[in-house]
Design an enzyme around this catalytic site. Structure first.
Site, PDB file in Angstrom:
ATOM      1  N   ILE A 169       9.218 -24.853  19.118  1.00 63.78           N
ATOM      2  CA  ILE A 169       8.316 -25.960  19.426  1.00 63.78           C
ATOM      3  C   ILE A 169       9.123 -27.067  20.098  1.00 63.78           C
ATOM      4  CG2 ILE A 169       6.686 -27.644  18.486  1.00 63.78           C
ATOM      5  CD1 ILE A 169       5.837 -24.618  18.405  1.00 63.78           C
TER       6      ILE A 169
ATOM      7  N   GLN B 193      -2.231 -30.324  20.298  1.00 63.44           N
ATOM      8  CA  GLN B 193      -2.827 -29.105  20.836  1.00 63.44           C
ATOM      9  C   GLN B 193      -3.582 -28.341  19.758  1.00 63.44           C
ATOM     10  OE1 GLN B 193      -2.746 -27.333  24.194  1.00 63.44           O
ATOM     11  NE2 GLN B 193      -2.999 -29.528  24.251  1.00 63.44           N
TER      12      GLN B 193
ATOM     13  N   PHE C 266      -9.443 -27.008  30.404  1.00 65.91           N
ATOM     14  CA  PHE C 266      -9.719 -25.878  29.501  1.00 65.91           C
ATOM     15  C   PHE C 266      -9.966 -24.585  30.255  1.00 65.91           C
ATOM     16  CE2 PHE C 266     -11.282 -29.877  27.670  1.00 65.91           C
ATOM     17  CZ  PHE C 266     -10.343 -30.012  26.664  1.00 65.91           C
TER      18      PHE C 266
ATOM     19  N   LYS D 222       6.718 -19.354  22.910  1.00 66.11           N
ATOM     20  CA  LYS D 222       5.730 -18.281  23.089  1.00 66.11           C
ATOM     21  C   LYS D 222       4.388 -18.791  23.618  1.00 66.11           C
ATOM     22  CE  LYS D 222       5.861 -15.926  19.051  1.00 66.11           C
ATOM     23  NZ  LYS D 222       5.657 -14.696  18.219  1.00 66.11           N
ATOM     24  N   GLY D 223       4.303 -20.081  23.897  1.00 63.44           N
ATOM     25  CA  GLY D 223       3.016 -20.609  24.359  1.00 63.44           C
ATOM     26  C   GLY D 223       2.154 -20.962  23.173  1.00 63.44           C
TER      27      GLY D 223
ATOM     28  N   GLY E 271      -0.979 -23.391  23.650  1.00 61.48           N
ATOM     29  CA  GLY E 271      -2.249 -24.064  23.961  1.00 61.48           C
ATOM     30  C   GLY E 271      -3.472 -23.186  23.762  1.00 61.48           C
ATOM     31  N   GLU E 272      -3.312 -21.887  23.984  1.00 61.09           N
ATOM     32  CA  GLU E 272      -4.464 -20.989  23.837  1.00 61.09           C
ATOM     33  C   GLU E 272      -4.582 -20.488  22.398  1.00 61.09           C
ATOM     34  OE1 GLU E 272      -6.189 -20.752  26.591  1.00 61.09           O
ATOM     35  OE2 GLU E 272      -4.768 -20.871  28.246  1.00 61.09           O
TER      36      GLU E 272
ATOM     37  N   PRO F  38       6.924 -31.419  18.967  1.00 63.48           N
ATOM     38  CA  PRO F  38       6.084 -31.249  17.772  1.00 63.48           C
ATOM     39  C   PRO F  38       4.837 -32.121  17.741  1.00 63.48           C
ATOM     40  CG  PRO F  38       8.397 -31.481  17.178  1.00 63.48           C
ATOM     41  CD  PRO F  38       8.312 -31.741  18.655  1.00 63.48           C
ATOM     42  N   LYS F  39       4.953 -33.347  18.221  1.00 61.37           N
ATOM     43  CA  LYS F  39       3.784 -34.230  18.160  1.00 61.37           C
ATOM     44  C   LYS F  39       2.679 -33.717  19.091  1.00 61.37           C
ATOM     45  CE  LYS F  39       2.641 -39.134  18.297  1.00 61.37           C
ATOM     46  NZ  LYS F  39       3.194 -40.488  18.483  1.00 61.37           N
TER      47      LYS F  39
END
Ligand code: MOS
Length: 731
Positions: free
Chosen positions: A622, A631, A233, A694-695, A697-698, A625-626
């Site tokens: 994406i 995330q 993280f 475009k990312g 996770g954040e 997808p899973k």
């Protein structure tokens, strides 16, 4: 070349490393089997600021099995060369055991090395350290501020003065710790002057460079290995002092050394999301058109490094308005240096801006989604660039429909079920789409299998899986026939595995390498008289399931295996690279979300229970997808923590963190996590990067806390401008 059929990308596949992980075969940093390893335990400073006046190590050294006690009294002077290009913030990084200064509570003051962990732990407890103690400064509200970083457009003060509606709000955001499940740990081994380090890190390249500069070694002499990371993280985005301690202890004892931070030591041995005081003044006309925002942000940093994060951009680009001013001041305290934590900067800004927008909506009697629609900008007003893609309006529409937004009453405290007050809230999340230089190496073997190597880490989002999907489709192979290798500084370099840039950056490099390999194979085939593809136009050939064929004519083709074997080629290989974002950028690149929350608040006890959450994401294409859904769930769970639970508490009398454990630092457990749903808008961003991503996770974490806070207001009529929102605040 003909575009490849996409079979793996976009398919909801399970993790390729899932079996390894659940059967305990994916080794984390401390689990690597290194022969002859001995154990190191750090002795932490027991005071928050001062000087060490004496260290008595005799009792520790007298213990059987204790090999060495190292402190500033006997440690060699280390070169600590500058490390430009690292994630070390400006300042002078902590130099372990180089002097008698104590800069924060918990700073490493000695390390005990022993042949067993128990002996090292016992030895550490026997080291007696005396201090000349000064009172530490750890209170954000009492310390002096650095000079601000500023931004201005228009005239915010004048804009506020002439606004029909004004709000002046001050928010307090608690310090949060990343608290990954896997503790930070290092195993260090010297073979002559070569150093090998197994480390928990999100950036093997960065950890290598730090050790290269601290010990003044040639780059080739240091290798960092980190194939699996049990969550981070952000906490693994720089090399922390304990990694240097492990390498130093290994050199001093001539033995491989394992050093695992205790859970308590994570709280001062690695970074944290800094606490903020954030004042926002905003003005609008009666119809809710924003006229001005003035942001004043105070954030903690350490006394020796100035950590900053991207807390400013959201206030500049999220909504349309002529006047903006921002002052961002760091406040040096006697603490360890903070570091990025999920959705860094944006999550903080989003809590403030999105809470304030909800207050404005309420004050004006406008639906919160409608208020945001009215302030949707046509371009990025911070730089005049068009957005590459920005689909917030769709996020609002889809989210409102799927969440049942029409059921929300605009009057707070108007829905009740027994003792529970029910409320709905919404907030926007935004995070920049970062892309940086990355490389990968791809090799296709004559047996029809492929190997892809790149230095990137996988801290948990599923990088092994998603990169395999990209590689499999680009090579025309099945998932099973492609092997990914990650997390080794000997592999081609990558940027930090953070900031949601891995798929865009590393993925584009993997794609490039695989495209090159496929092209080489196709060219070999169309020039080979014995190939059924001889004479075909290379641009017409595609590969599927390891078999090359002419597009639209599957009968005319052959496998990689037959092609390479017949040509006496053991393999075909290529380096893949991605140059990163164009400089200067011509567009404004961000991922977005609208996050919806339903909460129930016990009217008498102030308990908040999140009942439902929905995130609708504009995150580009994406790939997986899973894993993207995982995330989103993780980001939302983290946001529930930020909103309601997480708070690192410091005792300002001595600078000690009083809840440095997972019993007192609260994180969400299953019972705190409700029905969570994620919807990714179908689409891609071709301007961002070759993969169109475009990312994500954040951004999935950004906007969660304010959505919950706004739902709490809708439920109770109480506006809490302090995180976490506690029962006390609602009583
Ligand atoms: Mo993320 S905070 O960049 O690991």
């Amino acid at each position: 070349m003909s575009p490849q059929p996409q079979a793996a990308v976009g398919a909801p596949l399970s993790r390729v490393d899932g079996r390894l992980k659940v059967t305990g075969q994916a080794p984390y940093a401390a689990e690597h089997d290194v022969e002859g390893v001995v154990h190191a335990v750090i002795v932490d400073s027991g005071v928050g600021r001062g000087r060490i006046t004496s260290i008595d190590t005799r009792d520790a050294e007298a213990q059987r099995d204790v090999l060495r006690v190292i402190s500033h009294r006997n440690a060699p002077k280390l070169p600590y060369r500058d490390n430009p290009g690292s994630n070390n913030p400006p300042g002078r990084r902590l130099r372990v055991f180089q002097d008698d200064r104590v800069l924060f509570h918990g700073q490493p003051v000695a390390v005990v090395v022993a042949t067993t962990l128990e002996a090292a732990q016992h030895g550490a407890s026997l080291v007696k350290v005396a201090y000349d103690t000064e009172r530490p400064s750890t209170d954000l509200h009492e310390a002096e501020r650095d000079k601000p970083t500023t931004y201005a457009r228009g005239d915010a003060d004048a804009g506020l003065r002439s606004s029909a509606v004004r709000l002046d709000l001050t928010y307090q955001l608690a310090r949060n710790h990343q608290n990954p499940m896997e503790p930070h740990a290092t195993i260090a081994r010297w073979d002559g002057d070569k150093l090998t380090v197994w480390d928990k890190t999100q950036w093997v390249v960065g950890t290598r460079d730090e050790l290269v500069t601290v010990f003044d070694l040639p780059e080739e002499s240091v290798r960092i290995i980190s194939p699996f990371v049990g969550g981070a993280f952000g906490s693994g985005l720089r090399c922390w002092p304990h990694t240097v301690v492990a390498a130093l202890a290994a050199r001093e004892t001539g033995r491989p050394v394992k050093l695992v931070l205790s859970r308590k030591q994570q709280y001062f041995g690695t970074g944290f999301r800094p606490s903020y005081e954030y004042r926002l003044r905003l003005g609008s006309d009666r119809r809710g058109r924003l006229t001005a925002m003035a942001h004043e942000m105070d954030a903690e940093t350490s006394s020796y490094e100035t950590f900053t994060e991207t807390v400013m951009p959201a206030g500049q680009m999220l909504y349309s308005m002529p006047n903006v001013s921002q002052e961002y001041r760091t406040v040096p305290l006697d603490v360890n240096t903070p570091l990025w934590m999920r959705g860094p900067g944006f999550a903080t800004a989003s809590f403030v801006i999105e809470s304030a927008m909800d207050e404005l909506a309420h004050k004006l009697g406008i639906d919160p989604l409608e208020l945001r629609r009215r302030n949707e900008p046509n371009e990025d007003e911070s730089n005049g660039r068009p957005f590459s893609t920005r689909r917030l309006r769709e996020c609002y529409t889809v989210g409102a429909r799927e969440f049942g937004w029409h059921r929300r009453s605009s009057r707070p405290r108007s829905r009740r079920e027994g003792d529970w007050l029910i409320g709905l809230g919404v907030a926007v999340g935004v995070y920049e789409t970062q892309r940086n230089q990355a490389q990968a190496r791809v090799r296709l073997d004559a047996d029809g299998t492929a190997l892809v190597e790149t230095a990137a880490s996988d801290m948990g989002p599923g990088t092994y899986t998603s990169q395999t999907q990209v590689a499999a489709d680009a090579l025309g192979l099945t998932m099973r026939t492609v092997t990914l290798r990650l997390g080794d500084s000997l592999y081609p370099p990558t940027p930090p595995h953070g900031g949601s840039q891995t798929m865009a950056s590393v993925g584009s490099a993997v794609l490039d390498g695989c495209d090159k390999v496929r092209r080489q194979a196709i060219e070999l085939a169309v020039e080979d008289r014995e190939s059924p593809l001889y004479g075909a136009d290379a641009d017409d050939v595609v590969v599927r399931g390891g078999r090359l064929h002419v597009k639209g004519n599957p009968g005319r083709g052959e496998t990689y295996r037959s092609l390479l074997t017949r040509n006496d080629r053991t393999h075909v290989e290529a380096g893949g690279s991605y140059a990163g974002a164009s400089k200067p950028e011509r567009h404004s690149f961000y991922a977005y979300n609208a996050t919806f929350a339903e909460v129930a608040v016990d009217a008498k006890l102030g308990l908040v229970r999140v009942r439902r959450m929905l995130g609708v994401y504009d995150a580009g294409r994406i790939i997986s997808p899973k894993l993207a859904e995982s995330q989103a769930i993780g980001g939302i769970v983290g946001g529930i923590g930020t909103a309601l639970l997480e708070h690192t508490v410091t005792d300002h009398r001595d600078g000690r963190i009083v809840n440095a454990n997972l019993a007192d630092y609260l994180v969400p457990v299953n019972a705190d996590v409700p029905d969570v749903r994620a919807i990714y808008l179908d689409g891609e961003d071709r301007k961002a990067d070759p993969l169109g991503v475009k990312g994500l996770g954040e951004v999935v974490h950004v906007g969660v806390a304010p959505a919950i806070a706004n739902a709490v207001f809708n439920a109770t009529g109480r506006r809490v401008r302090e995180l976490p929102i506690t029962a006390e605040a609602l009583m």
